[in-house]
Design an enzyme around this catalytic site. Structure first.
Site, PDB file in Angstrom:
ATOM      1  N   ASN A 137       0.775  -1.238   0.000  1.00 32.59           N
ATOM      2  CA  ASN A 137       0.000   0.000   0.000  1.00 32.59           C
ATOM      3  C   ASN A 137       0.807   1.290   0.000  1.00 32.59           C
ATOM      4  OD1 ASN A 137      -2.622   1.318   0.106  1.00 32.59           O
ATOM      5  ND2 ASN A 137      -2.054   1.958   2.182  1.00 32.59           N
ATOM      6  N   GLU A 145     -10.112  -4.426   3.017  1.00 38.00           N
ATOM      7  CA  GLU A 145     -10.126  -3.499   4.157  1.00 38.00           C
ATOM      8  C   GLU A 145     -10.975  -4.033   5.309  1.00 38.00           C
ATOM      9  OE1 GLU A 145     -11.101   0.449   2.846  1.00 38.00           O
ATOM     10  OE2 GLU A 145      -9.685   0.389   1.175  1.00 38.00           O
ATOM     11  N   ASN A 191      -0.458   2.515   6.499  1.00 42.37           N
ATOM     12  CA  ASN A 191       0.003   3.643   5.693  1.00 42.37           C
ATOM     13  C   ASN A 191       1.355   4.107   6.213  1.00 42.37           C
ATOM     14  OD1 ASN A 191      -1.531   4.884   3.346  1.00 42.37           O
ATOM     15  ND2 ASN A 191      -3.222   4.389   4.744  1.00 42.37           N
ATOM     16  N   ASP A 248      -4.041   9.074   6.516  1.00 42.88           N
ATOM     17  CA  ASP A 248      -3.589   8.319   5.349  1.00 42.88           C
ATOM     18  C   ASP A 248      -2.075   8.498   5.228  1.00 42.88           C
ATOM     19  OD1 ASP A 248      -3.486   7.084   2.661  1.00 42.88           O
ATOM     20  OD2 ASP A 248      -5.649   7.368   2.668  1.00 42.88           O
TER      21      ASP A 248
END
Length: 294
Positions: free
Chosen positions: A104, A123, A150, A200
């Protein structure tokens, strides 16, 4: 606390899930990805030129290497990308990763190691964890049992590394040396400052403050080294995914955004969503170390 620079959309990528924005100092271009459309974009701010290469799967990030390639994280492992030939080549798998996970987000440290996270593509499952790629070797390093990873993000001196647990709205920090990484400890709970948003992609600036994009939060936010919110900047998009410092002086902020969870009414409220944005940053970033493949 609110900073109000002139934020402009510099490129309409129409991204479903724009991510992984990064400044390539050697080529003087911005790289970013659209995970769900399997695209690796480059954008030249001097000319406005841009192009996209189609990756062989969901692509989470691309980092310049010391030998003119890009190291990329895809759903099924690590790849190299040659900008000259526009070819992706599989480099290696990530051992033990579920087929329902994907890579990711990522960054380098001052020694050219690449730190990255994996996550459940749906998710739902806490199957994600963090790894380090160290000259061909991949090993777990950092927190595990995370649904949406993240970061990581590393300080300029390489003494701190930040890990984001997006679904739980928390950012962690650990001590970092050339020998390895310490145990992660709490840094900030962004839900206290932005109750409806999720942290994020993060990045550290030249003053050792951490910036985080805010998914469902319409902002990027700056946190002091002791984890206190000190500034926020509004972005003309609801789902803000990642920020990077770029330009010749590393004083331009570039920001990616997403549209994959937006309905028609949301798009009417945020018609520029999915674009790449830029603004004059109130503080500079620092040069990112190219990844070392061997």
């Amino acid at each position: 606390m609110a900073v109000m620079p002139d934020v402009k959309r510099v490129f309409d990528a129409e991204a479903k899930l724009g991510e992984g924005v990064l400044w390539d100092a050697r080529r003087q271009v911005v790289w970013f990805v659209d995970i769900k459309r399997h695209l690796l974009w480059h954008f030249d701010p001097a000319t406005g030129s841009n192009s996209a290469a189609e990756a062989p799967g969901q692509i989470g990030w691309a980092i310049p290497t010391t030998d003119d390639l890009l190291l990329c994280g895809l759903q099924d492992g690590l790849y190299t990308f040659d900008p000259a030939s526009q070819r992706f080549e599989h480099l290696r798998d990530v051992p033990g990763e579920s087929a329902t996970n994907r890579l990711n987000d990522a960054c380098t440290d001052p020694w050219g190691r690449v730190w990255f996270g994996t996550m459940d593509d749906g998710e739902d499952s806490a199957s994600g964890r963090f790894y380090v790629f160290d000259r061909g070797d991949v090993r777990p390093a950092g927190p595990s049992g995370i649904t949406i990873t993240n970061g990581p993000a590393v300080s300029a001196q390489g003494d701190r590394i930040y890990f984001t647990d997006t679904a739980n709205k928390r950012i962690m920090v650990a001590d970092l040396t050339q020998e390895g990484v310490g145990e992660a400890r709490p840094f900030a709970n962004t839900g206290e400052d932005f109750p409806d948003a999720f942290p994020d992609g993060p990045v550290v600036d030249a003053e050792d403050h951490l910036w985080t994009a805010l998914y469902w939060g319409e902002h990027v936010a700056r946190y002091s080294p002791d984890g206190k919110l000190v500034a926020k900047i509004a972005i003309p998009a609801r789902d803000v995914t990642k920020m990077a410092f770029g330009g010749a002086e590393l004083d331009t902020a570039y920001v990616t955004t997403a549209t994959k969870n937006m309905e028609d009414a949301d798009m009417k409220a945020f018609p520029e969503a999915g674009g790449l944005f830029a603004f004059d940053a109130p503080v500079k970033g620092f040069a990112q170390t190219p990844a070392k493949l061997s």
